[in-house]
Design a protein around this motif. Structure first.
Motif, PDB file in Angstrom:
ATOM      1  N   LEU A  45       0.949  -1.147   0.225  1.00 16.42           N
ATOM      2  CA  LEU A  45      -0.042   0.100   0.026  1.00 16.42           C
ATOM      3  C   LEU A  45       0.825   1.238   0.050  1.00 16.42           C
ATOM      4  CD1 LEU A  45      -2.574   1.612   0.238  1.00 16.42           C
ATOM      5  CD2 LEU A  45      -2.178   1.348   2.887  1.00 16.42           C
ATOM      6  N   GLU A  46       0.631   2.092  -0.748  1.00 19.35           N
ATOM      7  CA  GLU A  46       1.300   3.541  -0.898  1.00 19.35           C
ATOM      8  C   GLU A  46       0.193   4.708  -0.808  1.00 19.35           C
ATOM      9  OE1 GLU A  46       2.605   5.580  -4.814  1.00 19.35           O
ATOM     10  OE2 GLU A  46       3.976   3.835  -4.414  1.00 19.35           O
ATOM     11  N   THR A  47       0.557   5.589  -0.244  1.00 17.64           N
ATOM     12  CA  THR A  47      -0.306   7.076  -0.279  1.00 17.64           C
ATOM     13  C   THR A  47       0.486   8.087  -0.682  1.00 17.64           C
ATOM     14  OG1 THR A  47      -0.042   7.323   1.833  1.00 17.64           O
ATOM     15  CG2 THR A  47      -1.834   5.876   1.513  1.00 17.64           C
ATOM     16  N   GLY A  48      -0.326   9.199  -1.318  1.00 17.62           N
ATOM     17  CA  GLY A  48       0.494  10.163  -1.762  1.00 17.62           C
ATOM     18  C   GLY A  48      -0.439  11.396  -2.278  1.00 17.62           C
ATOM     19  N   TYR A  49       0.430  12.440  -2.415  1.00 23.37           N
ATOM     20  CA  TYR A  49      -0.423  13.425  -3.100  1.00 23.37           C
ATOM     21  C   TYR A  49       0.318  13.788  -4.417  1.00 23.37           C
ATOM     22  CZ  TYR A  49      -1.893  14.606   1.599  1.00 23.37           C
ATOM     23  OH  TYR A  49      -2.457  14.637   2.776  1.00 23.37           O
ATOM     24  N   ILE A  50      -0.428  14.353  -5.338  1.00 20.03           N
ATOM     25  CA  ILE A  50       0.120  14.793  -6.484  1.00 20.03           C
ATOM     26  C   ILE A  50      -0.701  16.326  -6.920  1.00 20.03           C
ATOM     27  CG2 ILE A  50       0.240  14.433  -9.072  1.00 20.03           C
ATOM     28  CD1 ILE A  50       0.702  11.630  -8.816  1.00 20.03           C
ATOM     29  N   GLY A  51       0.326  17.171  -7.400  1.00 22.41           N
ATOM     30  CA  GLY A  51      -0.183  18.510  -7.607  1.00 22.41           C
ATOM     31  C   GLY A  51      -0.712  18.656  -8.754  1.00 22.41           C
ATOM     32  N   VAL A  52      -1.950  18.996  -9.236  1.00 23.19           N
ATOM     33  CA  VAL A  52      -2.502  19.240 -10.368  1.00 23.19           C
ATOM     34  C   VAL A  52      -3.008  20.714 -10.920  1.00 23.19           C
ATOM     35  CG1 VAL A  52      -2.886  16.724 -10.781  1.00 23.19           C
ATOM     36  CG2 VAL A  52      -4.804  18.381 -10.080  1.00 23.19           C
ATOM     37  N   ASP A  53      -3.662  20.933 -11.689  1.00 25.19           N
ATOM     38  CA  ASP A  53      -4.018  22.390 -12.157  1.00 25.19           C
ATOM     39  C   ASP A  53      -3.139  23.440 -12.136  1.00 25.19           C
ATOM     40  OD1 ASP A  53      -6.629  23.214 -12.907  1.00 25.19           O
ATOM     41  OD2 ASP A  53      -7.276  23.936 -11.203  1.00 25.19           O
ATOM     42  N   GLU A  54      -3.615  24.694 -12.472  1.00 30.71           N
ATOM     43  CA  GLU A  54      -2.429  25.698 -12.764  1.00 30.71           C
ATOM     44  C   GLU A  54      -1.797  25.874 -11.311  1.00 30.71           C
ATOM     45  OE1 GLU A  54      -2.914  30.322 -14.001  1.00 30.71           O
ATOM     46  OE2 GLU A  54      -4.470  29.235 -14.102  1.00 30.71           O
ATOM     47  N   GLY A  55      -0.562  25.872 -11.565  1.00 30.09           N
ATOM     48  CA  GLY A  55       0.311  26.296 -10.272  1.00 30.09           C
ATOM     49  C   GLY A  55       0.332  25.051  -9.336  1.00 30.09           C
ATOM     50  N   GLU A  56      -0.155  23.916  -9.855  1.00 26.10           N
ATOM     51  CA  GLU A  56      -0.331  22.758  -8.968  1.00 26.10           C
ATOM     52  C   GLU A  56      -1.006  23.214  -7.396  1.00 26.10           C
ATOM     53  OE1 GLU A  56       3.760  20.873  -8.587  1.00 26.10           O
ATOM     54  OE2 GLU A  56       3.258  19.697 -10.470  1.00 26.10           O
ATOM     55  N   ASN A  57      -2.050  23.924  -7.752  1.00 25.68           N
ATOM     56  CA  ASN A  57      -2.827  24.458  -6.546  1.00 25.68           C
ATOM     57  C   ASN A  57      -3.953  23.491  -5.835  1.00 25.68           C
ATOM     58  OD1 ASN A  57      -1.609  27.046  -6.033  1.00 25.68           O
ATOM     59  ND2 ASN A  57      -2.737  27.943  -7.675  1.00 25.68           N
ATOM     60  N   VAL A  58      -3.989  22.238  -6.624  1.00 23.08           N
ATOM     61  CA  VAL A  58      -4.953  21.263  -6.304  1.00 23.08           C
ATOM     62  C   VAL A  58      -4.011  20.161  -5.822  1.00 23.08           C
ATOM     63  CG1 VAL A  58      -6.452  19.570  -7.038  1.00 23.08           C
ATOM     64  CG2 VAL A  58      -6.980  21.976  -7.459  1.00 23.08           C
ATOM     65  N   GLU A  59      -3.902  19.398  -4.753  1.00 21.01           N
ATOM     66  CA  GLU A  59      -3.310  18.388  -4.363  1.00 21.01           C
ATOM     67  C   GLU A  59      -4.278  17.180  -4.132  1.00 21.01           C
ATOM     68  OE1 GLU A  59      -0.095  17.923  -3.896  1.00 21.01           O
ATOM     69  OE2 GLU A  59       0.882  19.944  -3.966  1.00 21.01           O
ATOM     70  N   LEU A  60      -4.011  16.335  -5.223  1.00 21.12           N
ATOM     71  CA  LEU A  60      -5.011  15.046  -5.142  1.00 21.12           C
ATOM     72  C   LEU A  60      -4.368  13.724  -4.381  1.00 21.12           C
ATOM     73  CD1 LEU A  60      -6.268  14.972  -8.947  1.00 21.12           C
ATOM     74  CD2 LEU A  60      -7.468  15.828  -6.780  1.00 21.12           C
ATOM     75  N   PHE A  61      -5.248  13.320  -3.308  1.00 25.75           N
ATOM     76  CA  PHE A  61      -4.652  12.337  -2.534  1.00 25.75           C
ATOM     77  C   PHE A  61      -4.998  10.894  -3.227  1.00 25.75           C
ATOM     78  CE2 PHE A  61      -4.853   9.452   1.215  1.00 25.75           C
ATOM     79  CZ  PHE A  61      -3.753   9.670   1.684  1.00 25.75           C
ATOM     80  N   TYR A  62      -4.049   9.887  -3.035  1.00 21.16           N
ATOM     81  CA  TYR A  62      -4.590   8.650  -3.714  1.00 21.16           C
ATOM     82  C   TYR A  62      -4.029   7.573  -2.566  1.00 21.16           C
ATOM     83  CZ  TYR A  62       0.442   8.075  -4.998  1.00 21.16           C
ATOM     84  OH  TYR A  62       1.849   7.730  -5.008  1.00 21.16           O
ATOM     85  N   TYR A  63      -4.714   6.330  -2.815  1.00 21.99           N
ATOM     86  CA  TYR A  63      -4.194   5.096  -2.333  1.00 21.99           C
ATOM     87  C   TYR A  63      -3.751   4.130  -3.383  1.00 21.99           C
ATOM     88  CZ  TYR A  63      -7.127   7.158   1.388  1.00 21.99           C
ATOM     89  OH  TYR A  63      -7.824   8.071   2.255  1.00 21.99           O
TER      90      TYR A  63
END
Length: 460
Positions: A45-63
């Motif tokens: 199992l791995e978790t993390g954030y990836i920055g998206v959208d303009e300026g990476e102002n959205v941090e999407l969390f995943y498992y």
């Protein structure tokens, strides 16, 4: 002296490169232990954030859960799985739908317990469970403007997320890829699949090896609510006389009724009196009582009206334990949740998202994807009145595809698990007998068998 300043400039330059690297790239962390589970996790199992959208102002969390069917899982398909709502966390799918764990009541009202799911789809595939759109689960925005999103915008963010995830996980770049989900994601999953397909044709890197998509009881077109009354009649929930009167007075439109059409409105009132004590997601269940409290970060009980208390007679009874578990500080530490990223308490389904739903019909996108040769598995729990199988059959029928394998039973352990039909456009439709709105939750064994056969290119 000049040499000294030059060295300082070089040091400062690489410091900023390091800062950019630290905050601009994906942050992925392995999870070896989880509170409520005895011992180390027997899967990756791995978790993390990836920055998206303009300026990476959205941090999407995943498992991310690696397939357990082989030593490294690298040869198995990769799936991006979304949960409906909109605003329901991928943790739902991880803990009581298709993920490797089941959550249940702990001892003495303590932390809920986790156990292994014998019917996890991660036994067959690598799965990324994503908190989408922003504001769902542990995904968050860095600015006020970024906190607002639309259906189309969230789809583009999902596509950007996936490309960045594959750059950080190049070992999965060539794996067969599928995208899947249930409920509301019937609107977004086909949209994202089209973005991927179009991106591949345009030469966008990394190229994603998309093979198809999976949808369960998915929302597809605006008028689906009109199929609830024919469904209720077919299931024996309303009388023939009321059904006929509804058809005459409402003329097939039960959703957007003119306020002056009193005969139709009176009939709808009678309809609701007959069915409102049933769970719309599983008509065999009673309506669950609303839960009025849950554990906060400091252990006190706080008012909470989003989830539902259900006994084990309700297929959704596990829902009530997820917020208690996810709001525990030791759980958030184990999942590597960023401090301060969640304002207030974590919610399994965020009902107050600043999200513009948009109304679209994804049927034409299904038609477009079929011209590209993509496979699709469309399944319906046949006891769901929220997204009835009748509405799914209606939009599939509207595509006018040739039938390759006529309506027939599909079996599990020698018993009828549902009915299925395949079409010339590589689409397989299946009902899950007795299945609810989220069929893998109510019928895990049957849905595991269905998915195992389909993902292996075998007939159901």
């Amino acid at each position: 002296m000049m040499r000294y300043y030059y060295c300082r400039i070089v040091v400062v330059f690489f410091f900023f490169i390091w800062i950019k690297d630290l905050f601009g790239r994906a942050e992925a962390s392995p999870v070896e232990f989880l509170p409520g589970f005895d011992g180390p996790l027997p899967f990756h199992l791995e978790t993390g954030y990836i920055g998206v959208d303009e300026g990476e102002n959205v941090e999407l969390f995943y498992y991310f859960v690696r397939s357990s069917s082989s030593s490294n899982g690298n040869d198995d398909p990769l799936i991006l799985w979304l949960v409906g709502g909109p605003g329901c966390s991928g943790l739902s799918a991880l803990l009581y739908e298709i993920g490797p764990l089941f959550i249940d009541k702990g001892e003495d009202e303590g932390l809920p317990k986790l156990s292994l799911n014998p019917y996890a789809w991660t036994k067959l595939t690598n799965i990324i469970f994503l908190d989408l759109p922003v504001g769902t689960g542990f995904s968050y925005a860095k600015t006020l403007n970024a906190a607002h999103s639309t259906g189309s915008q969230s789809c583009h963010q999902a596509y950007q997320f996936l490309r960045k995830w594959l750059i950080d996980h190049p070992e999965f770049a060539s794996n067969p890829f599928y995208i899947g989900g249930s409920s509301y994601t019937g609107m977004t999953v086909p949209f994202i699949a089209r973005l991927i397909s179009d991106g591949n044709e345009a030469g966008v890197e990394p190229r994603i090896n998309i093979k198809g998509y999976v949808l369960g009881n998915g929302a597809t077109f605006p008028d689906e609510g009109n199929y609830k009354i024919p469904f209720a009649h077919g299931m024996g929930l309303i009388s023939d006389e009321l059904y006929e009167s509804l058809m005459q007075t409402c003329e097939g439109n039960y959703v957007n009724v003119d306020s002056s059409n009193h005969p139709c409105l009176d009939n709808l009132d009678t309809f609701h009196q007959l069915v409102d004590d049933l769970s719309g997601e599983q008509i065999l269940d009673p309506t669950c009582e609303r839960i009025d409290s849950r554990s906060s970060r400091n252990g006190h009980r706080v008012l909470y009206n989003e989830e539902r208390i259900c006994t084990k007679k309700c297929y959704t009874y596990r829902h009530q334990y997820v917020p208690i578990w996810a709001n525990n500080p030791s759980v958030q530490e184990a999942l590597h949740i960023r401090e301060g990223s969640i304002v207030g308490l974590w919610e399994r389904c965020n009902r107050s998202l600043p999200y513009t739903n948009g109304t679209w019909d994804s049927t034409p996108i299904h038609a477009y994807l079929s011209t590209k040769g993509y496979r699709s598995l469309i399944y319906s729990g046949d006891h769901d009145m929220v997204m009835p199988f009748l509405s799914t059959q209606a939009w599939i029928r509207s595509l006018n595809y040739s039938i390759m394998d006529e309506w027939r039973q599909w079996l599990v352990r020698g018993q009828i698990a549902g009915y299925t039909r395949t079409y010339a456009n590589n689409m397989t439709f299946a009902t899950v007998k007795g299945g609810a709105h989220v069929a893998p939750e109510s019928n895990p064994e049957e849905c595991f068998a269905m998915f195992e056969r389909w993902i292996s290119y075998k007939p159901l």
